[in-house]
Design a protein around this motif. Structure first.
Motif, PDB file in Angstrom:
ATOM      1  N   ASN A 182      35.056  13.522  73.427  1.00 47.25           N
ATOM      2  CA  ASN A 182      35.596  14.862  73.118  1.00 47.25           C
ATOM      3  C   ASN A 182      36.920  15.082  73.836  1.00 47.25           C
ATOM      4  OD1 ASN A 182      34.714  15.190  75.715  1.00 47.25           O
ATOM      5  ND2 ASN A 182      33.574  17.081  75.356  1.00 47.25           N
ATOM      6  N   SER A 183      37.534  13.985  74.325  1.00 49.68           N
ATOM      7  CA  SER A 183      38.747  14.106  75.137  1.00 49.68           C
ATOM      8  C   SER A 183      39.411  12.735  75.266  1.00 49.68           C
ATOM      9  CB  SER A 183      38.285  14.625  76.512  1.00 49.68           C
ATOM     10  OG  SER A 183      39.235  14.414  77.508  1.00 49.68           O
TER      11      SER A 183
ATOM     12  N   SER B 186      29.656  13.661  74.066  1.00 47.84           N
ATOM     13  CA  SER B 186      29.852  13.976  75.481  1.00 47.84           C
ATOM     14  C   SER B 186      28.576  14.666  75.957  1.00 47.84           C
ATOM     15  CB  SER B 186      31.081  14.860  75.706  1.00 47.84           C
ATOM     16  OG  SER B 186      31.215  15.080  77.104  1.00 47.84           O
TER      17      SER B 186
ATOM     18  N   TYR C 159      34.366   3.427  91.253  1.00 55.81           N
ATOM     19  CA  TYR C 159      35.084   3.207  89.988  1.00 55.81           C
ATOM     20  C   TYR C 159      35.406   1.726  89.804  1.00 55.81           C
ATOM     21  CZ  TYR C 159      38.530   4.192  86.283  1.00 55.81           C
ATOM     22  OH  TYR C 159      39.217   4.234  85.093  1.00 55.81           O
TER      23      TYR C 159
ATOM     24  N   VAL D  34      46.906   6.032  81.521  1.00 55.05           N
ATOM     25  CA  VAL D  34      47.055   6.745  80.254  1.00 55.05           C
ATOM     26  C   VAL D  34      47.006   8.228  80.635  1.00 55.05           C
ATOM     27  CG1 VAL D  34      46.086   7.011  77.921  1.00 55.05           C
ATOM     28  CG2 VAL D  34      45.631   4.908  79.222  1.00 55.05           C
TER      29      VAL D  34
ATOM     30  N   THR E 154      45.723  11.296  80.423  1.00 58.94           N
ATOM     31  CA  THR E 154      44.578  12.027  79.860  1.00 58.94           C
ATOM     32  C   THR E 154      44.110  13.023  80.922  1.00 58.94           C
ATOM     33  OG1 THR E 154      42.970  10.527  80.811  1.00 58.94           O
ATOM     34  CG2 THR E 154      43.819   9.935  78.631  1.00 58.94           C
TER      35      THR E 154
HETATM   36  P1  NAD Z   1      38.724  11.898  80.025  1.00 56.63           P
HETATM   37  O1  NAD Z   1      38.276  12.674  81.199  1.00 56.63           O
HETATM   38  O2  NAD Z   1      39.732  12.496  79.098  1.00 56.63           O
HETATM   39  O3  NAD Z   1      37.493  11.426  79.151  1.00 56.63           O
HETATM   40  C1  NAD Z   1      36.268  11.037  79.709  1.00 56.63           C
HETATM   41  C2  NAD Z   1      35.193  11.282  78.694  1.00 56.63           C
HETATM   42  O4  NAD Z   1      33.926  10.925  79.267  1.00 56.63           O
HETATM   43  C3  NAD Z   1      35.118  12.768  78.298  1.00 56.63           C
HETATM   44  O5  NAD Z   1      34.847  12.866  76.925  1.00 56.63           O
HETATM   45  C4  NAD Z   1      33.932  13.245  79.121  1.00 56.63           C
HETATM   46  O6  NAD Z   1      33.313  14.378  78.556  1.00 56.63           O
HETATM   47  C5  NAD Z   1      33.049  12.006  79.051  1.00 56.63           C
HETATM   48  N1  NAD Z   1      31.963  12.030  80.044  1.00 56.63           N
HETATM   49  C6  NAD Z   1      32.054  12.217  81.378  1.00 56.63           C
HETATM   50  N2  NAD Z   1      30.819  12.254  81.916  1.00 56.63           N
HETATM   51  C7  NAD Z   1      29.937  12.063  80.901  1.00 56.63           C
HETATM   52  C8  NAD Z   1      28.515  12.019  80.828  1.00 56.63           C
HETATM   53  N3  NAD Z   1      27.740  12.181  81.898  1.00 56.63           N
HETATM   54  N4  NAD Z   1      27.946  11.845  79.612  1.00 56.63           N
HETATM   55  C9  NAD Z   1      28.720  11.716  78.494  1.00 56.63           C
HETATM   56  N5  NAD Z   1      30.060  11.757  78.519  1.00 56.63           N
HETATM   57  C10 NAD Z   1      30.661  11.928  79.711  1.00 56.63           C
HETATM   58  O7  NAD Z   1      39.263  10.514  80.615  1.00 56.63           O
HETATM   59  P2  NAD Z   1      39.955   9.249  79.933  1.00 56.63           P
HETATM   60  O8  NAD Z   1      41.134   8.948  80.764  1.00 56.63           O
HETATM   61  O9  NAD Z   1      40.095   9.421  78.474  1.00 56.63           O
HETATM   62  O10 NAD Z   1      38.880   8.137  80.256  1.00 56.63           O
HETATM   63  C11 NAD Z   1      38.150   7.434  79.274  1.00 56.63           C
HETATM   64  C12 NAD Z   1      37.771   6.071  79.810  1.00 56.63           C
HETATM   65  O11 NAD Z   1      38.949   5.304  80.019  1.00 56.63           O
HETATM   66  C13 NAD Z   1      37.041   6.115  81.147  1.00 56.63           C
HETATM   67  O12 NAD Z   1      36.014   5.144  81.175  1.00 56.63           O
HETATM   68  C14 NAD Z   1      38.142   5.764  82.133  1.00 56.63           C
HETATM   69  O13 NAD Z   1      37.637   5.196  83.295  1.00 56.63           O
HETATM   70  C15 NAD Z   1      38.936   4.768  81.317  1.00 56.63           C
HETATM   71  N6  NAD Z   1      40.307   4.568  81.796  1.00 56.63           N
HETATM   72  C16 NAD Z   1      41.191   5.598  81.816  1.00 56.63           C
HETATM   73  C17 NAD Z   1      42.474   5.359  82.275  1.00 56.63           C
HETATM   74  C18 NAD Z   1      43.521   6.445  82.312  1.00 56.63           C
HETATM   75  O14 NAD Z   1      44.601   6.211  82.865  1.00 56.63           O
HETATM   76  N7  NAD Z   1      43.295   7.603  81.752  1.00 56.63           N
HETATM   77  C19 NAD Z   1      42.844   4.091  82.725  1.00 56.63           C
HETATM   78  C20 NAD Z   1      41.908   3.073  82.687  1.00 56.63           C
HETATM   79  C21 NAD Z   1      40.627   3.316  82.217  1.00 56.63           C
END
Ligand code: NAD
Length: 261
Positions: free
Chosen positions: A18-19, A40, A156, A189, A191
């Motif tokens: 959702n994000s 989510s 993490y 990224v 976000t």
């Molecule tokens: P975000 O916070 O926008 O999205 C995270 C998502 O996980 C959201 O939809 C949130 O509701 C969901 N979530 C969290 N806890 C949850 C739970 N208990 N049950 C179900 N859903 C749950 O963050 P993002 O940056 O889009 O991250 C997405 C993935 O990418 C993550 O695994 C993150 O570690 C990984 N990632 C992100 C980056 C970055 O720079 N943004 C870099 C490397 C990896």
């Protein structure tokens, strides 16, 4: 081979969508014709509205299913409720930053549960469906932190390295079937997960938020640019294409050169 991917008739379940990256991946898979299941842990009108918007924009079926992935039974129930799962994207994630000796135990447990154990549960539930359909794609969203480390991110980094290991095991267990498992390792990224870290870091270093972005956050990323959620979605769509039939058990970095350093 054409770079467009036709995923019509396939169903993709994207955890934590959702994000951020999950939503970007859902949109790109829907653009390629896949029906999508968003997820989510909340159950708000806005969550369901995202699914409606995707269904309308891309003329696919889209649903939102609530499941708290910190709980193994809910992770498995998500896949069961989806009913079919040709493409599984394990993406849900959270972050907490603290030195090991001060790291709250409940944060450690939550990060490992949401980001590593849930991958085990959803994969276990999805594999029989993929075998029945005689086709499957698993893409785990790991991180540059699945290949390298940073201080204060013990849970993490451990979870993300674990996801890379899990990906390799799934690939070996399915190696002679039309199923692949790979991990995508993004650098930074922009976000909500990253945006949330900027104000605190600015305070800590007495810097403006812009300085934090350039000098602290993008310090590790040689391109000095964020990757976008669309680029992550495109990478996942490629891994679901016939061009990637023999790509399994590996990682693809989308990190502006981070892991080349
Ligand atoms: P975000 O916070 O926008 O999205 C995270 C998502 O996980 C959201 O939809 C949130 O509701 C969901 N979530 C969290 N806890 C949850 C739970 N208990 N049950 C179900 N859903 C749950 O963050 P993002 O940056 O889009 O991250 C997405 C993935 O990418 C993550 O695994 C993150 O570690 C990984 N990632 C992100 C980056 C970055 O720079 N943004 C870099 C490397 C990896």
């Amino acid at each position: 081979m054409a770079l467009t991917t036709d995923l019509s008739g396939k169903t993709a379940v994207i955890t934590g969508s959702n994000s951020g990256i999950g939503l970007g991946v859902a949109r790109e898979l829907a653009r390629a014709g896949a029906n999508v299941v968003l997820n989510s842990y909340t159950d708000r009108k806005e969550d369901h509205a995202l699914a409606e918007e995707i269904a309308e924009n891309f003329s696919v079926e889209a649903r939102y299913i609530k499941a708290d992935l910190s709980k193994g039974d809910e992770a498995r129930a998500l896949i069961e409720q989806a009913g079919t799962c040709d493409i599984l994207i394990n993406n849900a994630g959270i972050q907490h930053v603290a030195p090991i000796e001060d790291f709250p135990v409940e944060k450690w447990d939550a990060i490992i549960a949401i980001m590593l154990s849930s991958v085990f549960h959803t994969t276990a539930a999805a594999l029989p469906m993929m075998r029945k359909a005689d086709w499957g794609r698993i893409v785990n969203i790991s991180s540059a932190h699945g290949l390298t480390a940073s201080p204060y991110k013990s849970a993490y980094v451990s979870a993300k390295h674990g996801v890379v290991g899990m990906t390799k095991v799934v690939a070996l267990e399915t190696a002679q079937e039309p199923i692949t498992a790979n991990a995508v390792c993004p650098g930074y990224v922009l976000t909500p997960l990253v945006q949330a870290q900027i104000p605190d870091t600015a305070k800590k270093y007495d810097m403006s938020e812009e300085e934090v972005t350039q000098k602290v956050i993008l310090e590790r990323q040689p391109s000095k640019e964020f990757a976008t959620t669309e680029q992550l979605g495109g990478t996942v769509a490629f891994l679901c294409s016939p061009a990637a039939d023999q790509i399994t058990g590996t990682t693809i970095s989308v990190d502006g050169g981070w892991t080349a350093l």
